[in-house]
Design a protein around this motif. Structure first.
Motif, PDB file in Angstrom:
ATOM      1  N   SER A 112      72.625  74.526  36.504  1.00 48.12           N
ATOM      2  CA  SER A 112      72.622  73.771  37.759  1.00 48.12           C
ATOM      3  C   SER A 112      73.911  74.032  38.515  1.00 48.12           C
ATOM      4  CB  SER A 112      72.446  72.271  37.501  1.00 48.12           C
ATOM      5  OG  SER A 112      73.554  71.743  36.802  1.00 48.12           O
ATOM      6  N   ALA A 113      73.895  73.693  39.792  1.00 51.26           N
ATOM      7  CA  ALA A 113      75.026  73.989  40.671  1.00 51.26           C
ATOM      8  C   ALA A 113      76.073  72.879  40.563  1.00 51.26           C
ATOM      9  CB  ALA A 113      74.532  74.166  42.099  1.00 51.26           C
ATOM     10  N   GLY A 114      76.708  72.529  41.690  1.00 57.18           N
ATOM     11  CA  GLY A 114      77.842  71.629  41.659  1.00 57.18           C
ATOM     12  C   GLY A 114      77.537  70.201  41.283  1.00 57.18           C
ATOM     13  N   VAL A 115      78.195  69.699  40.264  1.00 62.91           N
ATOM     14  CA  VAL A 115      78.319  68.294  39.851  1.00 62.91           C
ATOM     15  C   VAL A 115      76.990  67.544  39.866  1.00 62.91           C
ATOM     16  CG1 VAL A 115      79.724  66.207  40.073  1.00 62.91           C
ATOM     17  CG2 VAL A 115      80.663  68.395  40.830  1.00 62.91           C
ATOM     18  N   THR A 116      76.654  66.853  40.979  1.00 66.71           N
ATOM     19  CA  THR A 116      75.480  65.978  40.993  1.00 66.71           C
ATOM     20  C   THR A 116      74.164  66.733  40.893  1.00 66.71           C
ATOM     21  OG1 THR A 116      75.458  65.935  43.420  1.00 66.71           O
ATOM     22  CG2 THR A 116      76.665  64.184  42.294  1.00 66.71           C
ATOM     23  N   SER A 117      74.172  68.049  41.078  1.00 64.72           N
ATOM     24  CA  SER A 117      72.940  68.815  40.904  1.00 64.72           C
ATOM     25  C   SER A 117      72.491  68.807  39.453  1.00 64.72           C
ATOM     26  CB  SER A 117      73.114  70.253  41.403  1.00 64.72           C
ATOM     27  OG  SER A 117      74.159  70.899  40.712  1.00 64.72           O
ATOM     28  N   GLY A 118      73.370  68.377  38.545  1.00 66.36           N
ATOM     29  CA  GLY A 118      72.940  68.179  37.166  1.00 66.36           C
ATOM     30  C   GLY A 118      71.846  67.133  37.068  1.00 66.36           C
ATOM     31  N   ILE A 119      71.862  66.152  37.969  1.00 67.86           N
ATOM     32  CA  ILE A 119      70.791  65.157  38.012  1.00 67.86           C
ATOM     33  C   ILE A 119      69.495  65.815  38.469  1.00 67.86           C
ATOM     34  CG2 ILE A 119      70.020  62.981  39.039  1.00 67.86           C
ATOM     35  CD1 ILE A 119      72.968  62.211  39.363  1.00 67.86           C
ATOM     36  N   ASP A 120      69.581  66.690  39.473  1.00 66.27           N
ATOM     37  CA  ASP A 120      68.392  67.406  39.951  1.00 66.27           C
ATOM     38  C   ASP A 120      67.753  68.192  38.809  1.00 66.27           C
ATOM     39  OD1 ASP A 120      68.472  67.454  43.250  1.00 66.27           O
ATOM     40  OD2 ASP A 120      70.456  67.312  42.362  1.00 66.27           O
ATOM     41  N   LEU A 121      68.590  68.875  38.044  1.00 63.49           N
ATOM     42  CA  LEU A 121      68.063  69.667  36.937  1.00 63.49           C
ATOM     43  C   LEU A 121      67.459  68.765  35.864  1.00 63.49           C
ATOM     44  CD1 LEU A 121      67.564  72.313  35.507  1.00 63.49           C
ATOM     45  CD2 LEU A 121      69.932  72.282  34.697  1.00 63.49           C
ATOM     46  N   ALA A 122      68.109  67.654  35.566  1.00 64.59           N
ATOM     47  CA  ALA A 122      67.559  66.726  34.578  1.00 64.59           C
ATOM     48  C   ALA A 122      66.193  66.202  35.019  1.00 64.59           C
ATOM     49  CB  ALA A 122      68.531  65.572  34.352  1.00 64.59           C
ATOM     50  N   LEU A 123      66.043  65.895  36.305  1.00 66.18           N
ATOM     51  CA  LEU A 123      64.752  65.437  36.822  1.00 66.18           C
ATOM     52  C   LEU A 123      63.681  66.506  36.678  1.00 66.18           C
ATOM     53  CD1 LEU A 123      65.929  63.584  40.053  1.00 66.18           C
ATOM     54  CD2 LEU A 123      64.962  62.529  38.000  1.00 66.18           C
ATOM     55  N   GLU A 124      64.058  67.759  36.905  1.00 69.53           N
ATOM     56  CA  GLU A 124      63.096  68.850  36.743  1.00 69.53           C
ATOM     57  C   GLU A 124      62.700  69.010  35.279  1.00 69.53           C
ATOM     58  OE1 GLU A 124      60.611  72.180  37.358  1.00 69.53           O
ATOM     59  OE2 GLU A 124      61.236  70.482  38.592  1.00 69.53           O
ATOM     60  N   ILE A 125      63.646  68.841  34.381  1.00 71.15           N
ATOM     61  CA  ILE A 125      63.327  68.917  32.955  1.00 71.15           C
ATOM     62  C   ILE A 125      62.392  67.779  32.565  1.00 71.15           C
ATOM     63  CG2 ILE A 125      64.308  68.682  30.637  1.00 71.15           C
ATOM     64  CD1 ILE A 125      66.810  70.140  31.731  1.00 71.15           C
ATOM     65  N   ILE A 126      62.666  66.572  33.057  1.00 66.43           N
ATOM     66  CA  ILE A 126      61.789  65.432  32.791  1.00 66.43           C
ATOM     67  C   ILE A 126      60.394  65.697  33.339  1.00 66.43           C
ATOM     68  CG2 ILE A 126      61.382  62.994  33.352  1.00 66.43           C
ATOM     69  CD1 ILE A 126      64.500  62.697  33.356  1.00 66.43           C
ATOM     70  N   ARG A 127      60.322  66.286  34.531  1.00 64.89           N
ATOM     71  CA  ARG A 127      59.017  66.608  35.124  1.00 64.89           C
ATOM     72  C   ARG A 127      58.253  67.597  34.259  1.00 64.89           C
ATOM     73  NH1 ARG A 127      56.260  70.197  38.274  1.00 64.89           N
ATOM     74  NH2 ARG A 127      57.916  71.742  38.089  1.00 64.89           N
ATOM     75  N   ARG A 128      58.921  68.636  33.802  1.00 64.70           N
ATOM     76  CA  ARG A 128      58.261  69.649  32.979  1.00 64.70           C
ATOM     77  C   ARG A 128      57.847  69.077  31.627  1.00 64.70           C
ATOM     78  NH1 ARG A 128      60.037  75.629  33.919  1.00 64.70           N
ATOM     79  NH2 ARG A 128      60.399  75.657  36.164  1.00 64.70           N
ATOM     80  N   ASP A 129      58.661  68.193  31.092  1.00 65.34           N
ATOM     81  CA  ASP A 129      58.369  67.630  29.774  1.00 65.34           C
ATOM     82  C   ASP A 129      57.297  66.554  29.825  1.00 65.34           C
ATOM     83  OD1 ASP A 129      60.324  69.245  28.658  1.00 65.34           O
ATOM     84  OD2 ASP A 129      61.813  67.643  28.454  1.00 65.34           O
TER      85      ASP A 129
END
Length: 320
Positions: A160-177
């Motif tokens: 993931s990109a800068g700092v808060t984009s870690g939340i974006d990536l976590a949401l995408e992982i939750i969506r895929r899972d």
């Protein structure tokens, strides 16, 4: 997801606390909306505490040697450069996926440099904080850097990109899972977008509107986000803003560019687009976005986008 996913967060001195807290809170919030889905632990190479770059002391649960752990989160921070020179960290990252099938390595912000230095990004597509873009292209030419992306997924490697984009990536992982509805519920609980469009240098217009230099309009924008399905009238909007209807209409046009009613419609439209793009069905998208019925949402799509709800969903829905 049939079993609990175990996630280890790698801690090192100088880690950015937001890189750690953002994704972890998303996974913890996912657990609140049903059965336990994610088990989280904080690890270091020797099991001793670490200090974040903000000065916060972070306790670790154990040494990161557990073969039963599924995923490894590698955050960024001021201590990344020193971590790149730590042979124990490099060994851990390099061998994480190789040790067992189905594991994932997830980097946040400049944590991607640790992955790149370990060689696990060679031949892969990845992103990182924009401020590090020139350095990574020069230092790691075997990586296909997409530094304007919010996040990048290539096989078992998630960056993931800068700092808060870690939340974006976590949401995408939750969506895929676990599916889009759970991910959207988590996003709403955290008051963040489910899926931001554009690169990390782009600001979403609805969130930007909340920070207009006008406290009254900012209050109204926050109320729209918290309660998009309220049967808003100009009078009720005026009550929230603390202005007369006439003053609210004038100042909303001045500060946001649209009347209060049009601003609300555009906000609901944005929520509906995000839901549809992420595979949520039409009835649930209507509920999430706050439109009173399908016809109201259909008219908004035709008026602003020149297309129907069905056509938009067929073209843009992510059904991964």
């Amino acid at each position: 997801m049939d079993k609990i996913r175990t996630i280890a967060v790698l801690l090192f001195n100088g880690v950015n606390i937001l890189d750690v807290a953002g994704p972890i809170q998303a996974f913890k919030t996912a657990n609140r909306f049903g059965r336990d889905l994610y088990s989280l632990s904080f690890v270091s190479t020797d099991g001793t505490p670490r200090e974040a770059c903000c000065g916060l002391r972070l306790e670790t649960d154990h040494i990161c040697e557990d073969d039963e752990l599924d995923d490894l989160i590698v955050p960024g921070g001021d201590g990344v450069d020193a971590a790149m020179g730590d042979p124990d960290i490099q060994h851990l990252v390099k061998n994480w996926i190789a040790q067992r099938k189905g594991r994932r390595v997830i980097s946040v912000c400049s944590g991607a440099l640790i992955l790149a230095n370990a060689g696990v990004l060679n031949g892969k597509s990845a992103t990182t904080h924009w401020r590090r873009s020139e350095l990574v292209v020069r230092k790691f030419p075997d990586v296909n850097w997409a530094v304007n992306e919010i996040y990048r997924i290539d096989g078992d490697i998630y960056t993931s990109a800068g700092v808060t984009s870690g939340i974006d990536l976590a949401l995408e992982i939750i969506r895929r899972d676990n599916g889009p509805e759970l991910a959207l519920s988590v996003a709403r609980e955290l008051v963040v977008y489910f899926k931001r469009s554009g690169g990390q240098n782009q600001f979403a217009e609805v969130l930007e509107a909340q920070f207009v230099n006008d406290p009254a309009i900012a209050r109204l924008m926050a109320a729209f986000q918290q309660n998009p399905g309220t049967d808003w009238s100009l009078e009720s909007m005026s009550d929230v803003a603390g202005l007369t209807p006439r003053t609210l209409s004038r100042r909303c046009v001045e500060k946001v560019g649209f009347t209060p009613a049009k601003t609300l419609e555009r906000f609901r439209l944005k929520l509906a687009k995000i839901a549809l793009e992420n595979g949520v069905d039409v009835p649930r998208s209507i509920e999430i976005s706050g439109f009173s019925d399908f016809q109201m949402m259909q008219r908004a799509f035709k008026r602003h986008l020149g297309t129907t709800v069905g056509e938009y969903r067929n073209k843009f829905a992510d059904v991964h």
